[in-house]
Scaffold this active site. Structure first.
Site, short mmCIF file in Angstrom:
data_model
loop_
_atom_site.label_atom_id
_atom_site.label_comp_id
_atom_site.label_asym_id
_atom_site.label_seq_id
_atom_site.Cartn_x
_atom_site.Cartn_y
_atom_site.Cartn_z
N ASP A 113 -0.53 -2.73 -13.64
CA ASP A 113 -0.37 -2.18 -14.99
C ASP A 113 0.34 -3.13 -15.95
O ASP A 113 1.03 -2.70 -16.87
CB ASP A 113 0.39 -0.84 -14.96
CG ASP A 113 -0.24 0.16 -14.03
OD1 ASP A 113 -1.48 0.23 -14.01
OD2 ASP A 113 0.50 0.88 -13.32
N LYS A 167 -3.33 -6.51 -17.89
CA LYS A 167 -4.33 -7.54 -17.60
C LYS A 167 -5.61 -7.32 -18.42
O LYS A 167 -6.25 -8.27 -18.84
CB LYS A 167 -4.69 -7.52 -16.10
CG LYS A 167 -3.52 -7.90 -15.20
CD LYS A 167 -3.90 -7.82 -13.74
CE LYS A 167 -4.09 -6.41 -13.23
NZ LYS A 167 -2.88 -5.57 -13.20
N GLY A 202 -7.21 0.49 -13.56
CA GLY A 202 -7.53 1.05 -14.87
C GLY A 202 -7.15 0.02 -15.91
O GLY A 202 -5.98 -0.08 -16.27
N HIS A 203 -8.12 -0.77 -16.34
CA HIS A 203 -7.81 -1.83 -17.29
C HIS A 203 -8.12 -1.36 -18.70
O HIS A 203 -9.26 -1.15 -19.06
CB HIS A 203 -8.59 -3.10 -16.93
CG HIS A 203 -8.12 -3.71 -15.64
ND1 HIS A 203 -8.76 -4.75 -15.02
CD2 HIS A 203 -7.05 -3.41 -14.85
CE1 HIS A 203 -8.10 -5.06 -13.91
NE2 HIS A 203 -7.07 -4.25 -13.79
N GLN A 236 -4.53 -4.53 -9.82
CA GLN A 236 -3.19 -4.24 -9.27
C GLN A 236 -2.27 -5.44 -9.54
O GLN A 236 -2.46 -6.12 -10.54
CB GLN A 236 -3.26 -3.90 -7.78
CG GLN A 236 -3.91 -2.54 -7.48
CD GLN A 236 -5.41 -2.59 -7.43
OE1 GLN A 236 -6.01 -3.41 -6.76
NE2 GLN A 236 -6.07 -1.69 -8.14
N ASP A 264 6.90 -5.64 -27.83
CA ASP A 264 7.26 -4.72 -28.92
C ASP A 264 7.94 -3.45 -28.43
O ASP A 264 8.65 -2.80 -29.20
CB ASP A 264 6.01 -4.36 -29.74
CG ASP A 264 4.90 -3.82 -28.85
OD1 ASP A 264 4.43 -4.56 -27.96
OD2 ASP A 264 4.52 -2.65 -29.03
P1 IMP Z 1 -4.30 2.82 -3.59
O1 IMP Z 1 -4.69 1.48 -4.12
O2 IMP Z 1 -4.97 3.97 -4.31
O3 IMP Z 1 -4.41 2.92 -2.10
O4 IMP Z 1 -2.72 3.02 -3.90
C1 IMP Z 1 -1.73 2.25 -3.27
C2 IMP Z 1 -0.58 1.95 -4.23
O5 IMP Z 1 -1.01 1.05 -5.23
C3 IMP Z 1 -0.04 3.18 -4.97
O6 IMP Z 1 1.34 3.01 -5.18
C4 IMP Z 1 -0.77 3.12 -6.30
O7 IMP Z 1 -0.06 3.79 -7.31
C5 IMP Z 1 -0.80 1.64 -6.52
N1 IMP Z 1 -1.92 1.22 -7.36
C6 IMP Z 1 -3.22 1.14 -7.03
N2 IMP Z 1 -3.95 0.70 -8.05
C7 IMP Z 1 -3.09 0.47 -9.05
C8 IMP Z 1 -3.26 -0.06 -10.37
O8 IMP Z 1 -4.35 -0.41 -10.82
N3 IMP Z 1 -2.13 -0.15 -11.11
C9 IMP Z 1 -0.92 0.18 -10.62
N4 IMP Z 1 -0.71 0.67 -9.40
C10 IMP Z 1 -1.79 0.80 -8.62
#
Ligand code: IMP
Length: 442
Positions: free
Chosen positions: A12, A15, A39-40, A222, A331
């Site tokens: 988050d 990116k 989620g970009h 991630q 900001d």
């Molecule tokens: P999973 O990828 O759904 O198995 O989640 C494993 C961990 O990675 C959890 O703590 C999620 O909240 C975190 N996570 C997975 N994808 C994202 C992302 O795109 N952004 C932030 N955290 C993520």
């Protein structure tokens, strides 16, 4: 030049905006790991787009997008995203390639994900419940189903056998009335007709493209501290979000990567469970969450917020060989009297300046902070480093010193234009066009 853009914190980091900004200087944008857990978010043409599986470059006509073998693909999630883009006037056909070696997220993977979290109870990971972990488990367990396997849909072929065996083992594990393997098989096979035109040998595609002089932006999902090997294990995702994932997740050699840009927020956030050393469980944490609209783009969960953690970013710099950082959401810190930077972790017994592998060791420490003056004049929308308040400039310079990496891009708002690209940075060498035009071609 081919550049990797990846997360230097816990995901988050913003990116999506950075990839969208730089994409016009490239021919291809390629995702190499993760799935629709990402989620970009990109704000453009007055609209908000959230891209999960499809690389953020898709919003630029003429750019091809690649989903590599390292990504796990839920066909229904992919179709939903393609449909959503079509509604918004963005066509993907002819511009999307999905690796034949990418593993599929099957309908029961999601169920297994939820179940595994429930079983862990208080030790749960806080996953996105998208079936990501179970799909990667099947891949590593050598029983996964790959996109290309759908080409042979005969009743007694390897695809049917794999699905039957997997569903049977799922039924043994979960009990109850059980899932009918044939309905899963039919559902999975039903995806082929729509998937087929996009399916490609991505390694070959990228090799030919590069030989033809086309440049590639590698888009990470991630973040480094969520990496399966180097993150805060077991509170991680199930893929390599660090730089090595680019090679294994796309089938390219390391020399194809000319530069690595880490994306880091001007503070730190994390969604899900696991250590977050600088977490602020007070009013300041709430202020960062409200100011930064820190809610998960995929799950809507509130993100945990804290000060900038230079130990974590230094670790990301080392693991990924970062050449530069894109600093986002500066900001959000506007109007604070003072801002803190974590430079080490400290307990009565020890001071850690390097990120530890042992979570108990980490838990025994408190962050050691350096406090610097904040700024009252808004940075929001600034486009030149010189336009920033002096204190904000000092904050950035200090982050560069304690992180050990130059900051090449500073994002001062959600829009493409609300960005500072520093002309003296490595970006000038990488992407002269982006520098020339201030912020990319479009
Ligand atoms: P999973 O990828 O759904 O198995 O989640 C494993 C961990 O990675 C959890 O703590 C999620 O909240 C975190 N996570 C997975 N994808 C994202 C992302 O795109 N952004 C932030 N955290 C993520």
């Amino acid at each position: 030049m081919n550049i990797a853009v990846l997360g230097a914190q816990w995901g988050d980091e913003g990116k999506g905006k950075i990839v969208d900004l730089l994409a016009p200087s490239f021919s291809i944008v390629a995702r190499y790991q993760g799935g629709h857990n990402a989620g970009h978010t990109v704000y453009t043409r007055g609209r908000k787009f959230i891209l999960r599986l499809i690389p953020s470059g898709i919003l630029h006509p003429g750019i091809s997008c690649v989903v590599g073998n390292g990504v796990v693909v839920d066909p229904q999630a992919l179709f939903a995203e393609v449909d959503e883009l079509a509604r918004l006037g963005v066509a993907v056909d002819g511009r999307l390639a999905v690796s034949d070696k990418a593993h599929l997220i099957l309908p029961y993977h999601r169920e297994l994900d939820v179940l595994s979290e429930a079983r862990r109870g208080e030790r749960k990971i806080g996953t996105t419940s998208r079936g990501i972990g179970p799909a990667y488990e099947d891949k590593i367990g050598r029983r996964g189903v790959r996109v290309g396997d759908l080409a042979n849909r005969s009743d007694d072929g390897p695809l049917a056998n794999a699905i039957r065996e997997n569903v049977e083992s799922r039924n043994r594990l979960i009990g109850g009335s059980g899932v009918d393997w044939r309905s899963v098989f039919d559902q999975v096979c039903g995806a082929w007709d729509r998937l087929k035109p996009w399916v490609a040998d991505v390694s070959l595609y990228l090799d030919r493209a590069r030989r033809a002089g086309r440049s590639v932006l590698f888009e990470g999902a991630q973040g480094t501290l969520l990496d399966i090997d180097h993150g805060t294990y077991p509170y991680v995702t199930s893929s390599n979000a660090t730089i090595g994932g680019v090679c294994t997740g796309l089938g390219i050699g390391p020399r194809a990567i000319d530069g690595v840009l880490g994306v880091a927020k001007a503070y730190t956030t994390r969604v899900g469970e696991g250590p977050l050393p600088t977490e602020l469980a007070d009013e300041m944490g709430k202020r960062l969450r409200d100011g930064g609209q820190e809610y998960g783009a995929v799950t809507g969960r509130p993100r945990r917020c804290g000060w900038y953690d230079a130990v974590a970013v230094r670790y990301a710099a080392r693991l990924n060989g970062l050449d530069a950082i894109a600093l986002t959401k500066l900001d959000v810190l506007d109007g604070l009297e003072r801002v803190s930077i974590c430079t080490a972790y400290r307990s009565a017994e020890q001071t850690l300046t390097e990120f530890p592998a042992d979570l108990a060791q980490l838990a025994a420490c408190e962050p050691a902070y350096e406090s610097v003056p904040g700024w009252s004049r808004p940075t929001r929308g600034a486009r030149q480093f010189g336009d920033l308040p002096r204190e904000a400039q000092r904050y950035i310079e200090r982050l560069e010193e304690v992180s050990g990496v130059p900051i090449a891009i500073i994002s001062t708002g959600s829009d493409r234009d609300e960005t500072i690209i520093r002309p003296e940075s490595v970006l000038a060498r990488w992407l002269p066009l982006a520098i020339e035009n201030g912020r990319g071609k479009s």
